[in-house]
Design an enzyme around this catalytic site. Structure first.
Site, PDB file in Angstrom:
ATOM      1  N   GLY A  15      -9.612  29.402   5.320  1.00 35.85           N
ATOM      2  CA  GLY A  15      -8.357  30.045   5.707  1.00 35.85           C
ATOM      3  C   GLY A  15      -7.678  30.793   4.577  1.00 35.85           C
ATOM      4  O   GLY A  15      -6.710  31.528   4.814  1.00 35.85           O
ATOM      5  N   GLY A  17      -7.914  32.432   0.197  1.00 31.61           N
ATOM      6  CA  GLY A  17      -8.498  32.636  -1.141  1.00 31.61           C
ATOM      7  C   GLY A  17     -10.003  32.846  -1.173  1.00 31.61           C
ATOM      8  O   GLY A  17     -10.549  33.710  -0.480  1.00 31.61           O
ATOM      9  N   VAL A  61     -11.141  17.624   5.233  1.00 24.86           N
ATOM     10  CA  VAL A  61     -12.401  17.231   4.600  1.00 24.86           C
ATOM     11  C   VAL A  61     -12.353  15.840   3.962  1.00 24.86           C
ATOM     12  O   VAL A  61     -13.391  15.251   3.684  1.00 24.86           O
ATOM     13  CB  VAL A  61     -12.871  18.268   3.535  1.00 24.86           C
ATOM     14  CG1 VAL A  61     -13.173  19.613   4.171  1.00 24.86           C
ATOM     15  CG2 VAL A  61     -11.868  18.404   2.399  1.00 24.86           C
ATOM     16  N   TYR A 154      -7.902  17.045 -11.598  1.00 28.97           N
ATOM     17  CA  TYR A 154      -8.684  18.210 -11.129  1.00 28.97           C
ATOM     18  C   TYR A 154      -9.989  18.356 -11.926  1.00 28.97           C
ATOM     19  O   TYR A 154     -11.068  18.535 -11.350  1.00 28.97           O
ATOM     20  CB  TYR A 154      -7.818  19.456 -11.262  1.00 28.97           C
ATOM     21  CG  TYR A 154      -8.426  20.710 -10.684  1.00 28.97           C
ATOM     22  CD1 TYR A 154      -8.431  20.929  -9.313  1.00 28.97           C
ATOM     23  CD2 TYR A 154      -8.984  21.684 -11.509  1.00 28.97           C
ATOM     24  CE1 TYR A 154      -8.982  22.099  -8.774  1.00 28.97           C
ATOM     25  CE2 TYR A 154      -9.529  22.840 -10.983  1.00 28.97           C
ATOM     26  CZ  TYR A 154      -9.525  23.051  -9.616  1.00 28.97           C
ATOM     27  OH  TYR A 154     -10.072  24.195  -9.089  1.00 28.97           O
ATOM     28  N   ALA A 155      -9.890  18.259 -13.256  1.00 29.59           N
ATOM     29  CA  ALA A 155     -11.082  18.421 -14.101  1.00 29.59           C
ATOM     30  C   ALA A 155     -12.130  17.365 -13.759  1.00 29.59           C
ATOM     31  O   ALA A 155     -13.315  17.676 -13.598  1.00 29.59           O
ATOM     32  CB  ALA A 155     -10.699  18.325 -15.580  1.00 29.59           C
TER      33      ALA A 155
HETATM   34  N1  LIG Z   1      -8.358  30.120  -7.629  1.00 34.73           N
HETATM   35  C1  LIG Z   1      -8.953  29.713  -8.741  1.00 34.73           C
HETATM   36  O1  LIG Z   1      -8.629  30.180  -9.838  1.00 34.73           O
HETATM   37  C2  LIG Z   1     -10.050  28.688  -8.689  1.00 34.73           C
HETATM   38  C3  LIG Z   1     -10.788  28.473  -9.851  1.00 34.73           C
HETATM   39  C4  LIG Z   1     -11.807  27.553  -9.850  1.00 34.73           C
HETATM   40  C5  LIG Z   1     -12.092  26.847  -8.697  1.00 34.73           C
HETATM   41  N2  LIG Z   1     -11.349  27.052  -7.577  1.00 34.73           N
HETATM   42  C6  LIG Z   1     -11.688  26.280  -6.395  1.00 34.73           C
HETATM   43  O2  LIG Z   1     -12.021  27.158  -5.346  1.00 34.73           O
HETATM   44  C7  LIG Z   1     -11.702  26.546  -4.099  1.00 34.73           C
HETATM   45  C8  LIG Z   1     -10.822  27.496  -3.306  1.00 34.73           C
HETATM   46  O3  LIG Z   1      -9.621  27.694  -4.014  1.00 34.73           O
HETATM   47  P1  LIG Z   1      -8.623  28.891  -3.688  1.00 34.73           P
HETATM   48  O4  LIG Z   1      -8.174  29.446  -4.968  1.00 34.73           O
HETATM   49  O5  LIG Z   1      -9.245  29.760  -2.678  1.00 34.73           O
HETATM   50  O6  LIG Z   1      -7.402  28.049  -3.077  1.00 34.73           O
HETATM   51  P2  LIG Z   1      -6.479  28.315  -1.805  1.00 34.73           P
HETATM   52  O7  LIG Z   1      -5.339  27.381  -1.980  1.00 34.73           O
HETATM   53  O8  LIG Z   1      -6.237  29.765  -1.637  1.00 34.73           O
HETATM   54  O9  LIG Z   1      -7.392  27.821  -0.575  1.00 34.73           O
HETATM   55  C9  LIG Z   1      -7.748  26.480  -0.387  1.00 34.73           C
HETATM   56  C10 LIG Z   1      -7.923  26.233   1.091  1.00 34.73           C
HETATM   57  O10 LIG Z   1      -8.329  24.850   1.250  1.00 34.73           O
HETATM   58  C11 LIG Z   1      -7.652  24.329   2.374  1.00 34.73           C
HETATM   59  N3  LIG Z   1      -7.564  22.874   2.293  1.00 34.73           N
HETATM   60  C12 LIG Z   1      -6.781  22.133   1.472  1.00 34.73           C
HETATM   61  N4  LIG Z   1      -6.938  20.835   1.731  1.00 34.73           N
HETATM   62  C13 LIG Z   1      -7.840  20.738   2.734  1.00 34.73           C
HETATM   63  C14 LIG Z   1      -8.409  19.647   3.441  1.00 34.73           C
HETATM   64  N5  LIG Z   1      -8.068  18.369   3.176  1.00 34.73           N
HETATM   65  N6  LIG Z   1      -9.334  19.907   4.404  1.00 34.73           N
HETATM   66  C15 LIG Z   1      -9.675  21.185   4.692  1.00 34.73           C
HETATM   67  N7  LIG Z   1      -9.153  22.255   4.078  1.00 34.73           N
HETATM   68  C16 LIG Z   1      -8.245  22.033   3.101  1.00 34.73           C
HETATM   69  C17 LIG Z   1      -6.277  24.990   2.327  1.00 34.73           C
HETATM   70  O11 LIG Z   1      -5.626  24.909   3.592  1.00 34.73           O
HETATM   71  C18 LIG Z   1      -6.624  26.400   1.908  1.00 34.73           C
HETATM   72  O12 LIG Z   1      -6.861  27.231   3.024  1.00 34.73           O
HETATM   73  C19 LIG Z   1     -11.036  25.220  -4.431  1.00 34.73           C
HETATM   74  O13 LIG Z   1     -11.969  24.195  -4.350  1.00 34.73           O
HETATM   75  C20 LIG Z   1     -10.569  25.430  -5.860  1.00 34.73           C
HETATM   76  O14 LIG Z   1     -10.447  24.213  -6.535  1.00 34.73           O
HETATM   77  C21 LIG Z   1     -10.327  27.962  -7.546  1.00 34.73           C
END
Ligand SMILES: NC(=O)c1ccc[n+]([C@@H]2O[C@H](COP(=O)([O-])OP(=O)(O)OC[C@H]3O[C@@H](n4cnc5c(N)ncnc54)[C@H](O)[C@@H]3O)[C@@H](O)[C@H]2O)c1
Length: 245
Positions: A15, A17, A61, A154-155
């Site tokens: 949904g 990012g 999840v 987180y790490a």
């Molecule tokens: N944005 C960054 O800089 C970055 C960097 C490294 C890793 N990540 C990882 O990439 C992934 C996506 O991050 P993003 O930046 O797109 O974040 P985001 O917040 O834009 O999207 C995360 C999505 O996960 C969903 N979500 C949260 N909890 C949930 C649950 N219990 N069950 C199902 N869905 C759930 C949220 O509703 C949201 O739509 C994550 O795992 C994040 O840790 C992001």
């Protein structure tokens, strides 16, 4: 390249990012995509933008029951099990270790690490039962290597995702199921948009490319790992960070 024509994919966190960009990249390459997210409204919006062959499912999840229902709903709708699974659902709850609450620690662990475990377990089991080959891509983080201050939960969760990925790759190789992880650096998504300006500045200084990444730059690597073009890549942890140190 339409390398995924007709294949069925499920993307958690679809949904928003990175997950949303992954849904778009896989659809562009011909896959039918199930957008699974705890935020059902956001999942529906992504799915409606992808087109009529896409489906939105609500999933938490971190809940075994919810993940099991998600798998069954996917099979009920498409009469088959997804062969591409992307674990992108994730959260941050940053705090210094001495100030971090138990809830902040548990929530991050439950969603980022246990969530990846539950989705991987249920969907891989289904691939094995239906005798289909598959590919699972987990979104870890460069923070698993950098171990950034204020992010012990987180790490550790993302280092756990990296370890889980490599164990799963060893266990599932004989079923022709590949499991790989991407370690993104700082990417422009809702997760990072509210970072303080001084933190954003430091991140850019420490990145060789002097900028944040775009979600599509991660999604294109996911699409590659999901395709037959990466047919001998298994158990790999791939940095997509612009060389952040
Ligand atoms: N944005 C960054 O800089 C970055 C960097 C490294 C890793 N990540 C990882 O990439 C992934 C996506 O991050 P993003 O930046 O797109 O974040 P985001 O917040 O834009 O999207 C995360 C999505 O996960 C969903 N979500 C949260 N909890 C949930 C649950 N219990 N069950 C199902 N869905 C759930 C949220 O509703 C949201 O739509 C994550 O795992 C994040 O840790 C992001």
């Amino acid at each position: 390249m339409r390398g995924h024509f007709g294949r069925l994919a499920l993307v958690t966190g679809g949904g928003s990012g990175i997950g949303k960009a992954v849904c778009q990249a896989l659809t562009r390459e011909g896959a039918k995509v199930i957008v699974a997210d705890k935020n059902y409204e956001a999942a529906k919006l992504t799915a409606s933008e992808l087109g009529p062959e896409s489906l939105a499912l609500e999933v938490d999840v971190s809940s075994d029951q919810s993940v099991y229902k998600c798998l069954n709903d996917a099979i009920k709708n498409y009469k088959r099990s997804p062969q591409i699974v992307v674990n992108s659902a994730g959260i941050i709850r940053d705090a210094y270790l001495l100030k971090m609450t138990e809830t902040e620690f548990d929530d991050v662990y439950k969603i980022n690490l246990k969530g990846t475990f539950l989705i991987t377990q249920h969907f891989a089991k289904s691939m094995v039962e239906h005798k289909i080959s598959g590919t699972i891509i987990n979104i870890s983080s460069i923070v698993a290597k950098l171990n950034t201050v204020g992010q012990c939960n987180y790490a550790a969760s993302k280092a756990g995702v990296a370890s889980l990925t490599q164990v799963a790759a060893k266990e599932f190789g004989k079923f022709n199921i590949r499991v790989n992880a991407i370690l993104p650096g700082y990417i422009e998504t809702p997760m990072t948009e509210n970072l303080p300006e001084d933190v954003k500045k430091i991140v850019k200084e420490r990145c060789a490319m002097k900028r944040f990444g775009r979600p599509e730059e991660v999604a294109d690597v996911v699409a590659f790992l999901a395709s037959e073009k990466s047919s001998y890549i298994n158990g790999a942890l791939i940095d997509v960070s612009g060389c952040l140190s």
